[in-house]
Design an enzyme around this catalytic site. Sequence first.
Site, PDB file in Angstrom:
ATOM      1  N   LYS A   1      16.973   3.523   1.873  1.00 36.82           N
ATOM      2  CA  LYS A   1      17.697   3.371   3.128  1.00 36.82           C
ATOM      3  C   LYS A   1      18.810   2.354   2.905  1.00 36.82           C
ATOM      4  O   LYS A   1      18.715   1.183   3.304  1.00 36.82           O
ATOM      5  CB  LYS A   1      16.730   2.886   4.216  1.00 36.82           C
ATOM      6  CG  LYS A   1      17.225   3.098   5.632  1.00 36.82           C
ATOM      7  CD  LYS A   1      16.451   2.279   6.627  1.00 36.82           C
ATOM      8  CE  LYS A   1      15.135   2.887   7.024  1.00 36.82           C
ATOM      9  NZ  LYS A   1      14.474   2.106   8.115  1.00 36.82           N
TER      10      LYS A   1
ATOM     11  N   ARG B   1      -0.107   6.895   7.654  1.00 41.72           N
ATOM     12  CA  ARG B   1       0.037   7.002   6.199  1.00 41.72           C
ATOM     13  C   ARG B   1      -0.414   8.378   5.706  1.00 41.72           C
ATOM     14  O   ARG B   1       0.040   8.861   4.672  1.00 41.72           O
ATOM     15  CB  ARG B   1      -0.805   5.933   5.489  1.00 41.72           C
ATOM     16  CG  ARG B   1      -0.338   4.497   5.693  1.00 41.72           C
ATOM     17  CD  ARG B   1      -1.001   3.592   4.667  1.00 41.72           C
ATOM     18  NE  ARG B   1      -0.974   2.186   5.036  1.00 41.72           N
ATOM     19  CZ  ARG B   1       0.036   1.349   4.758  1.00 41.72           C
ATOM     20  NH1 ARG B   1       1.093   1.782   4.124  1.00 41.72           N
ATOM     21  NH2 ARG B   1      -0.028   0.088   5.117  1.00 41.72           N
TER      22      ARG B   1
ATOM     23  N   ASP C   1      14.294  -0.764   1.671  1.00 44.00           N
ATOM     24  CA  ASP C   1      14.946  -0.885   2.975  1.00 44.00           C
ATOM     25  C   ASP C   1      15.937  -2.058   2.914  1.00 44.00           C
ATOM     26  O   ASP C   1      17.080  -1.884   2.502  1.00 44.00           O
ATOM     27  CB  ASP C   1      13.835  -1.088   4.012  1.00 44.00           C
ATOM     28  CG  ASP C   1      14.327  -1.048   5.446  1.00 44.00           C
ATOM     29  OD1 ASP C   1      15.549  -0.923   5.658  1.00 44.00           O
ATOM     30  OD2 ASP C   1      13.506  -1.160   6.366  1.00 44.00           O
TER      31      ASP C   1
ATOM     32  N   LYS D   1       0.800  -1.206   0.000  1.00 40.04           N
ATOM     33  CA  LYS D   1       0.000   0.000   0.000  1.00 40.04           C
ATOM     34  C   LYS D   1       0.847   1.276   0.000  1.00 40.04           C
ATOM     35  O   LYS D   1       0.395   2.334  -0.397  1.00 40.04           O
ATOM     36  CB  LYS D   1      -0.876   0.036   1.268  1.00 40.04           C
ATOM     37  CG  LYS D   1      -1.889  -1.035   1.417  1.00 40.04           C
ATOM     38  CD  LYS D   1      -2.595  -0.802   2.782  1.00 40.04           C
ATOM     39  CE  LYS D   1      -3.500  -1.973   3.099  1.00 40.04           C
ATOM     40  NZ  LYS D   1      -4.072  -1.826   4.479  1.00 40.04           N
ATOM     41  N   GLY D   2       2.061   1.154   0.544  1.00 44.32           N
ATOM     42  CA  GLY D   2       2.835   2.336   0.908  1.00 44.32           C
ATOM     43  C   GLY D   2       3.041   3.387  -0.165  1.00 44.32           C
ATOM     44  O   GLY D   2       3.232   4.557   0.136  1.00 44.32           O
TER      45      GLY D   2
ATOM     46  N   ASP E   1       3.538   3.505   6.857  1.00 47.23           N
ATOM     47  CA  ASP E   1       2.742   3.281   8.069  1.00 47.23           C
ATOM     48  C   ASP E   1       3.524   2.654   9.205  1.00 47.23           C
ATOM     49  O   ASP E   1       4.614   2.111   9.031  1.00 47.23           O
ATOM     50  CB  ASP E   1       1.573   2.342   7.753  1.00 47.23           C
ATOM     51  CG  ASP E   1       2.034   0.877   7.627  1.00 47.23           C
ATOM     52  OD1 ASP E   1       2.993   0.620   6.876  1.00 47.23           O
ATOM     53  OD2 ASP E   1       1.450   0.006   8.307  1.00 47.23           O
TER      54      ASP E   1
ATOM     55  N   PHE F   1      13.373   4.485  11.518  1.00 47.88           N
ATOM     56  CA  PHE F   1      12.057   4.018  11.090  1.00 47.88           C
ATOM     57  C   PHE F   1      11.213   5.242  10.753  1.00 47.88           C
ATOM     58  O   PHE F   1      11.002   6.115  11.602  1.00 47.88           O
ATOM     59  CB  PHE F   1      11.373   3.179  12.163  1.00 47.88           C
ATOM     60  CG  PHE F   1      10.140   2.505  11.638  1.00 47.88           C
ATOM     61  CD1 PHE F   1      10.228   1.322  10.919  1.00 47.88           C
ATOM     62  CD2 PHE F   1       8.888   3.085  11.804  1.00 47.88           C
ATOM     63  CE1 PHE F   1       9.101   0.716  10.385  1.00 47.88           C
ATOM     64  CE2 PHE F   1       7.753   2.486  11.280  1.00 47.88           C
ATOM     65  CZ  PHE F   1       7.858   1.298  10.573  1.00 47.88           C
ATOM     66  N   VAL F   2      10.781   5.303   9.495  1.00 50.19           N
ATOM     67  CA  VAL F   2      10.041   6.489   9.056  1.00 50.19           C
ATOM     68  C   VAL F   2       8.592   6.160   8.728  1.00 50.19           C
ATOM     69  O   VAL F   2       8.264   5.033   8.310  1.00 50.19           O
ATOM     70  CB  VAL F   2      10.713   7.155   7.829  1.00 50.19           C
ATOM     71  CG1 VAL F   2      12.023   7.814   8.225  1.00 50.19           C
ATOM     72  CG2 VAL F   2      10.924   6.164   6.697  1.00 50.19           C
TER      73      VAL F   2
ATOM     74  N   GLU G   1       7.872   2.489  -5.590  1.00 55.31           N
ATOM     75  CA  GLU G   1       7.922   2.114  -4.175  1.00 55.31           C
ATOM     76  C   GLU G   1       7.986   3.349  -3.293  1.00 55.31           C
ATOM     77  O   GLU G   1       8.486   4.389  -3.719  1.00 55.31           O
ATOM     78  CB  GLU G   1       9.168   1.263  -3.903  1.00 55.31           C
ATOM     79  CG  GLU G   1       8.912  -0.224  -3.894  1.00 55.31           C
ATOM     80  CD  GLU G   1       8.096  -0.692  -2.688  1.00 55.31           C
ATOM     81  OE1 GLU G   1       7.442   0.134  -2.042  1.00 55.31           O
ATOM     82  OE2 GLU G   1       8.123  -1.903  -2.413  1.00 55.31           O
ATOM     83  N   ASP G   2       7.522   3.210  -2.072  1.00 55.91           N
ATOM     84  CA  ASP G   2       7.719   4.290  -1.102  1.00 55.91           C
ATOM     85  C   ASP G   2       9.112   4.210  -0.486  1.00 55.91           C
ATOM     86  O   ASP G   2       9.757   5.220  -0.255  1.00 55.91           O
ATOM     87  CB  ASP G   2       6.632   4.263  -0.021  1.00 55.91           C
ATOM     88  CG  ASP G   2       6.481   2.894   0.627  1.00 55.91           C
ATOM     89  OD1 ASP G   2       6.906   1.894   0.024  1.00 55.91           O
ATOM     90  OD2 ASP G   2       5.920   2.824   1.731  1.00 55.91           O
TER      91      ASP G   2
HETATM   92  C1  PRP Z   1       7.182  -1.706   2.855  1.00 55.73           C
HETATM   93  C2  PRP Z   1       7.441  -0.843   1.659  1.00 55.73           C
HETATM   94  C3  PRP Z   1       8.139  -1.756   0.704  1.00 55.73           C
HETATM   95  C4  PRP Z   1       8.883  -2.687   1.616  1.00 55.73           C
HETATM   96  C5  PRP Z   1      10.314  -2.291   1.653  1.00 55.73           C
HETATM   97  O1  PRP Z   1       6.002  -2.424   2.650  1.00 55.73           O
HETATM   98  O2  PRP Z   1       6.268  -0.327   1.109  1.00 55.73           O
HETATM   99  O3  PRP Z   1       7.222  -2.469  -0.085  1.00 55.73           O
HETATM  100  O4  PRP Z   1       8.294  -2.577   2.906  1.00 55.73           O
HETATM  101  O5  PRP Z   1      11.032  -3.064   2.570  1.00 55.73           O
HETATM  102  P1  PRP Z   1      12.223  -4.042   2.188  1.00 55.73           P
HETATM  103  O6  PRP Z   1      13.137  -3.290   1.247  1.00 55.73           O
HETATM  104  O7  PRP Z   1      12.874  -4.294   3.515  1.00 55.73           O
HETATM  105  O8  PRP Z   1      11.669  -5.262   1.578  1.00 55.73           O
HETATM  106  P2  PRP Z   1       5.108  -3.052   3.830  1.00 55.73           P
HETATM  107  O9  PRP Z   1       5.318  -4.509   3.898  1.00 55.73           O
HETATM  108  O10 PRP Z   1       5.327  -2.231   5.076  1.00 55.73           O
HETATM  109  O11 PRP Z   1       3.643  -2.893   3.310  1.00 55.73           O
HETATM  110  P3  PRP Z   1       2.804  -1.585   2.962  1.00 55.73           P
HETATM  111  O12 PRP Z   1       3.468  -0.946   1.763  1.00 55.73           O
HETATM  112  O13 PRP Z   1       1.464  -2.117   2.664  1.00 55.73           O
HETATM  113  O14 PRP Z   1       2.832  -0.681   4.175  1.00 55.73           O
END
Ligand code: PRP
Length: 173
Positions: free
Chosen positions: A129, A163, A101, A41-42, A157, A150-151, A97-98
């Site tokens: 990151k 969000r 990480d 969703k991010g 979220d 952690f942002v 992507e948001d």
């Molecule tokens: C977050 C973000 C990326 C992923 C990045 O998604 O939106 O998709 O984590 O992390 P990584 O590089 O460590 O894999 P999340 O699972 O929090 O779901 P969301 O987007 O629905 O909040």
Amino acid sequence: MADTLKALITAEEIAARIAELGRQIRADHPDDTITVIAVLKGSFIFLADLVRAIPGNVRVEFLGVASYHGGTHSSGAVQITQDLRSEIRGQVCLLVEDIVDTGLTMDYLLRMLEVRGPKVLKLVSLLDKPSNRETSVPVDYVGFTIPDEFVVGYGLDLGELYRNLPYVAVYSP
Ligand code: PRP
């Protein structure tokens, strides 16, 4: 709530950077229809602003993915909750992507989509990151490189909250 959030990137800084990204993405693909694939969703807020910053023809697709399962650390397990509605074979695709990480989500998604035969498959992430990477991921367009914090906000979220913040903040419990 206010004492746990500290602004890291303002709404104005985000808007200015997205305008630059939109221009750069179009300049790199001047004649193509760009299939923008938002990773839910991010990325939903970044997506909405980014597509309006890319001139010319754009298609929008959504990919439902969950990896954090509401916590503050990646589980490493990527779950597809909603697949694309159409084929991407031969198309110029931009995965949105948001945040990248650990890189585990993107590594999985890039492999999954590459076998579907896109002409081009690029990745744009609002936030990067790099200090937390567990696998190497080519991020073609980065909005902001951030420290190992952690942002939340602007789509990101914590337990489905925050969000709707119009800026990116560091969350400290
Ligand atoms: C977050 C973000 C990326 C992923 C990045 O998604 O939106 O998709 O984590 O992390 P990584 O590089 O460590 O894999 P999340 O699972 O929090 O779901 P969301 O987007 O629905 O909040």
